[in-house]
Design an enzyme around this catalytic site. Structure first.
Site, PDB file in Angstrom:
ATOM      1  N   GLY A 219       0.776  -1.243   0.000  1.00 44.26           N
ATOM      2  CA  GLY A 219       0.000   0.000   0.000  1.00 44.26           C
ATOM      3  C   GLY A 219       0.801   1.283   0.000  1.00 44.26           C
ATOM      4  O   GLY A 219       0.270   2.338   0.351  1.00 44.26           O
ATOM      5  N   ASP A 236      -4.601  -6.103  -5.888  1.00 43.51           N
ATOM      6  CA  ASP A 236      -3.455  -6.981  -5.638  1.00 43.51           C
ATOM      7  C   ASP A 236      -3.941  -8.227  -4.915  1.00 43.51           C
ATOM      8  O   ASP A 236      -4.806  -8.143  -4.033  1.00 43.51           O
ATOM      9  CB  ASP A 236      -2.397  -6.268  -4.791  1.00 43.51           C
ATOM     10  CG  ASP A 236      -1.013  -6.876  -4.959  1.00 43.51           C
ATOM     11  OD1 ASP A 236      -0.875  -8.097  -4.770  1.00 43.51           O
ATOM     12  OD2 ASP A 236      -0.065  -6.127  -5.273  1.00 43.51           O
ATOM     13  N   LYS A 301       9.984  -1.657 -15.141  1.00 48.25           N
ATOM     14  CA  LYS A 301      11.181  -2.320 -14.629  1.00 48.25           C
ATOM     15  C   LYS A 301      12.063  -2.689 -15.821  1.00 48.25           C
ATOM     16  O   LYS A 301      11.664  -3.474 -16.681  1.00 48.25           O
ATOM     17  CB  LYS A 301      10.813  -3.571 -13.833  1.00 48.25           C
ATOM     18  CG  LYS A 301       9.663  -3.372 -12.840  1.00 48.25           C
ATOM     19  CD  LYS A 301       9.978  -2.335 -11.767  1.00 48.25           C
ATOM     20  CE  LYS A 301       8.778  -2.197 -10.819  1.00 48.25           C
ATOM     21  NZ  LYS A 301       9.014  -1.182  -9.772  1.00 48.25           N
TER      22      LYS A 301
END
Length: 350
Positions: A219, A236, A301
């Site tokens: 979070g 999630d 990423k």
């Protein structure tokens, strides 16, 4: 003459490639000098006047890997311990007197490394004496820049006042909020500082807005949205920090982030999913095509190799889809100070 640019240590090759592309776009050609791990790149150009024109024309906020930059005549070595100021002052006059009459101030920079940080006190000391020897005028459009590499080597240069990062050296000065579940929270806060003018926060990051956080657990990014009084769907399969769930602003959607679609369009999409950058870019493009958000902040990423090219590919991947859909937009990327092997993207639909 040289364009000296700072970057995250380990991203010198990416920075060098970006400088080659950006300067060529403005008709300036040269060659980079880069060494792995040094935290900066020197881009050498024959025509100093053209380089000064170029750094004044490039939009700093559009650069990805550049943390800070300036134009210099090159590194000065052999600075004597008893008088470092005179050689720096002499080079400044010789290099810039024909182009720039005064500077508004002198900035002190350090490479973001243990060695660079250890030089900060010396840089301030040398800089305070050097500043008194430079032609200063508060109304000047240029700033002087001092960067020491050691006690005997350094750069003196100039940069345009309007082509600057928010923080000197690109080092974001943000305080970690104790209540946040993870330090990743600072990435989203820094992204907002970089991509959204402070004067627009109250309208673009307004209370009661609806947001989606993909890859939310535990979070860190959701905390920033809640702190702005937004209502958040935190997507999630992993657990969220219990303290975030207590206020009633967060709804935990325990599904895969790539499979989730909002029932209604939202104001903000944020995404920090660790996956292949092309897959994340494809998902962002899909959300944009469907107008499921107004603005998005997302992380890519990067792979171990060809990281600069990967950013260009992901940019093109998103832009081609938006152009085909006839969407008006602004898309930018930046390797933020709190980013690691990644870059942060911001997409605003208009």
């Amino acid at each position: 003459m040289e364009l000296v640019a700072l970057c995250r240590t380990g991203f010198e090759k990416e920075l060098a490639a970006e400088l080659v592309d950006v300067t060529a776009t403005h008709g300036v050609h040269g060659y980079p000098k880069a060494r792995d791990g040094q935290g900066y790149v020197q881009f050498v150009v024959d025509d100093g006047a053209e380089l000064l024109r170029c750094i004044n024309a490039v939009v700093f906020d559009e650069l990805v890997f550049v943390r800070d930059w300036f134009v210099s005549a090159g590194a000065i070595s052999g600075l004597p311990a008893d008088d470092r100021v005179s050689p720096l002052q002499n080079q400044f006059k010789a290099a810039f007197s024909g182009h720039i009459q005064e500077v508004a101030d002198l900035l002190f920079l350090n490479v973001d490394s243990n060695e660079g940080k250890a030089l900060s006190k010396l840089t301030r000391g040398v800089g305070s004496h050097l500043k008194r020897q430079l032609p200063l005028a508060k109304g000047s459009d240029w700033l002087g820049v001092l960067l020491l590499l050691s006690g005997s080597e350094g750069f003196i240069g100039v940069c345009p006042r309007r082509q600057r990062p928010r923080w000197a050296g690109g080092v974001a000065r943000l305080k970690f909020p104790r209540e946040a579940p993870s330090r990743a929270t600072l990435k989203l806060e820094e992204a907002w500082h970089h991509f959204i003018p402070a004067s627009e926060w109250d309208t673009r990051l307004a209370p009661s807005m609806k947001a989606v956080d993909l890859g939310a657990a535990p979070g860190g990014w959701t905390w920033q949205l809640v702190a702005r009084s937004m209502f958040v769907d935190a997507v999630d399969n992993g657990p969220m920090a219990p303290t975030l769930m207590e206020g009633g602003q967060v709804t935990h959607r325990q599904v895969d982030g790539f499979a989730y679609h909002p029932p209604k369009p939202v104001d903000w999409l944020v995404c920090d999913i660790a996956d292949k950058p092309a897959r994340v870019a494809d998902m962002i493009a899909s959300w944009a095509e469907n107008s499921w958000f107004r603005e998005a902040v997302f992380n890519l990423k990067l792979p171990m190799k060809q990281r600069y090219k990967e950013v260009l590919r992901c940019r093109e991947q998103i832009e081609l889809r938006l152009l085909a859909a006839g969407r008006d937009y602004r898309l930018r990327f930046k390797q933020l100070y709190h980013d690691r092997e990644e870059v942060t993207g911001h997409l605003e639909l208009r």
